[in-house]
Design a protein around this motif. Structure first.
Motif, short mmCIF file in Angstrom:
data_model
loop_
_atom_site.label_atom_id
_atom_site.label_comp_id
_atom_site.label_asym_id
_atom_site.label_seq_id
_atom_site.Cartn_x
_atom_site.Cartn_y
_atom_site.Cartn_z
N THR A 259 1.81 -5.27 3.33
CA THR A 259 2.21 -3.87 3.15
C THR A 259 2.25 -3.46 1.68
O THR A 259 2.54 -2.30 1.38
N HIS A 260 1.96 -4.38 0.79
CA HIS A 260 1.87 -4.05 -0.64
C HIS A 260 0.59 -3.21 -0.86
O HIS A 260 -0.41 -3.42 -0.17
N PRO A 261 0.61 -2.27 -1.80
CA PRO A 261 -0.58 -1.43 -2.02
C PRO A 261 -1.87 -2.19 -2.27
O PRO A 261 -2.95 -1.70 -1.91
N ARG A 262 -1.80 -3.40 -2.85
CA ARG A 262 -3.03 -4.14 -3.12
C ARG A 262 -3.76 -4.49 -1.83
O ARG A 262 -4.99 -4.60 -1.82
N CYS A 263 -3.03 -4.70 -0.75
CA CYS A 263 -3.66 -4.97 0.54
C CYS A 263 -3.80 -3.70 1.37
O CYS A 263 -4.87 -3.40 1.90
N ALA A 264 -2.69 -2.96 1.49
CA ALA A 264 -2.66 -1.82 2.40
C ALA A 264 -3.64 -0.72 2.00
O ALA A 264 -4.20 -0.03 2.86
N GLY B 56 -3.49 3.49 -5.54
CA GLY B 56 -2.23 3.62 -6.24
C GLY B 56 -1.03 3.14 -5.46
O GLY B 56 -1.11 2.82 -4.26
N ALA B 57 0.12 3.12 -6.13
CA ALA B 57 1.35 2.65 -5.51
C ALA B 57 1.81 3.56 -4.38
O ALA B 57 2.50 3.13 -3.46
N PRO C 195 -0.48 0.64 8.87
CA PRO C 195 0.21 1.93 8.71
C PRO C 195 1.41 1.84 7.78
O PRO C 195 2.10 0.81 7.72
N ILE C 196 1.65 2.92 7.06
CA ILE C 196 2.81 2.99 6.17
C ILE C 196 4.08 2.79 6.99
O ILE C 196 4.27 3.43 8.03
N ARG D 205 -2.88 -2.66 -12.75
CA ARG D 205 -2.50 -2.72 -11.34
C ARG D 205 -1.51 -3.87 -11.11
O ARG D 205 -1.74 -4.98 -11.58
N GLU D 206 -0.48 -3.61 -10.35
CA GLU D 206 0.49 -4.64 -10.00
C GLU D 206 -0.12 -5.57 -8.96
O GLU D 206 -0.68 -5.13 -7.96
N LYS D 207 -0.04 -6.87 -9.19
CA LYS D 207 -0.59 -7.82 -8.23
C LYS D 207 0.33 -7.92 -7.01
O LYS D 207 1.50 -7.51 -7.04
N ALA D 208 -0.18 -8.48 -5.95
CA ALA D 208 0.62 -8.71 -4.75
C ALA D 208 1.73 -9.72 -5.05
O ALA D 208 1.62 -10.51 -6.00
N PRO D 209 2.80 -9.73 -4.27
CA PRO D 209 3.91 -10.65 -4.53
C PRO D 209 3.48 -12.12 -4.47
O PRO D 209 2.63 -12.50 -3.66
N GLY D 210 4.10 -12.93 -5.31
CA GLY D 210 3.81 -14.36 -5.32
C GLY D 210 2.44 -14.66 -5.90
O GLY D 210 1.96 -13.96 -6.79
N GLU D 211 1.80 -15.68 -5.36
CA GLU D 211 0.45 -16.07 -5.79
C GLU D 211 -0.41 -16.30 -4.56
O GLU D 211 0.10 -16.52 -3.46
#
Length: 236
Positions: free
Chosen positions: A55-60, A77-78, A150-151, A209-215
């Motif tokens: 659900t992070h913007p990098r994936c969603a 974007g975020a 979906p959001i 761009r903010e990366k997804a959480p973790g690695e």
């Protein structure tokens, strides 16, 4: 670790009193899903972390949205705004598999590949991109409309969606599901989570761009833990 302290000021008539109040210890503060998984990896914490990533913007953003008119388009974007230039599924790169490589169906005048190349642009705001030798020809493209995230989707709803072949498969692959975990592990874990360059990109998204959480390796591990535990879905 010592408890956090809060200073409270009270005025009683003409006297002022200062009372030092102990609050919750710092190590009792709520942890985010990634931290919980890293501290206690099991099927439940694994899927909560997977949901956090998905659900992070990098994936969603790449999975897009279907609006009230039925139009399917990627977001950026975020805040998941519609993609500039009115890009929709009509501009998607269409791939098909030929042996071990992926080929593009020709004929789309303006497609994802018109701007998204094999690597990120080197300046903020430039189009992102990623390609790897692990999946030759697997270039920047949109998933199909059945694969939207979906959001506001709950962890339970996302889990059930992913375990339903009607919502996780495309013309490129049948991904199995709850009733076929062997296929699901091969397609969702071995191919998508581990090898898909667009998934890996989420942790190397380029300037600004903010990366997804973790690695990425943490995400791969979480998907493996979840599936090997029978892919249970959360209660909510």
């Amino acid at each position: 670790m010592n408890a956090l302290k809060q200073i409270h000021f009270y005025k009683l008539g003409s006297l002022a009193a200062i009372i030092l109040v102990a609050s919750l210890p710092m190590n009792a503060a709520a942890k985010d899903p990634y931290q919980r998984f890293m501290d206690s990896p099991d099927a439940a914490t694994a899927f909560q972390y997977i949901h956090q990533v998905a659900t992070h913007p990098r994936c969603a953003n790449c999975h897009g949205v279907v609006d009230d008119s039925g139009s399917f388009y990627p977001t950026v974007g975020a805040n998941r705004k519609p993609h500039p230039m009115n890009i929709t599924i009509a501009n998607n790169v269409i791939l098909y598999q030929e042996g071990e490589s992926y080929k593009q169906v020709e004929g789309v005048v303006l497609s994802c590949r018109s701007c998204h190349r094999d690597a990120n642009g080197d300046k903020e705001g430039m189009p992102p991109g990623n390609a790897t030798a692990a999946m030759p020809g697997f270039v920047w493209h949109m998933p199909q409309p059945n694969m939207t995230i979906p959001i506001g989707i709950s962890a339970q709803s996302l889990c059930k969606k992913w375990l339903d072949p009607a919502h996780n498969s495309s013309h490129l692959a049948y991904r199995g599901g709850k009733d076929d975990l062997d296929t699901f592990k091969t397609e969702f874990f071995e191919h998508h989570a581990k090898l898909d360059p667009l998934v890996a990109w989420s942790w190397s998204p380029g300037p600004g761009r903010e990366k997804a959480p973790g690695e990425h390796q943490d995400f791969i591990r979480a998907v493996g833990v979840w599936i090997d535990s029978g892919a249970p879905c959360p209660d909510k």
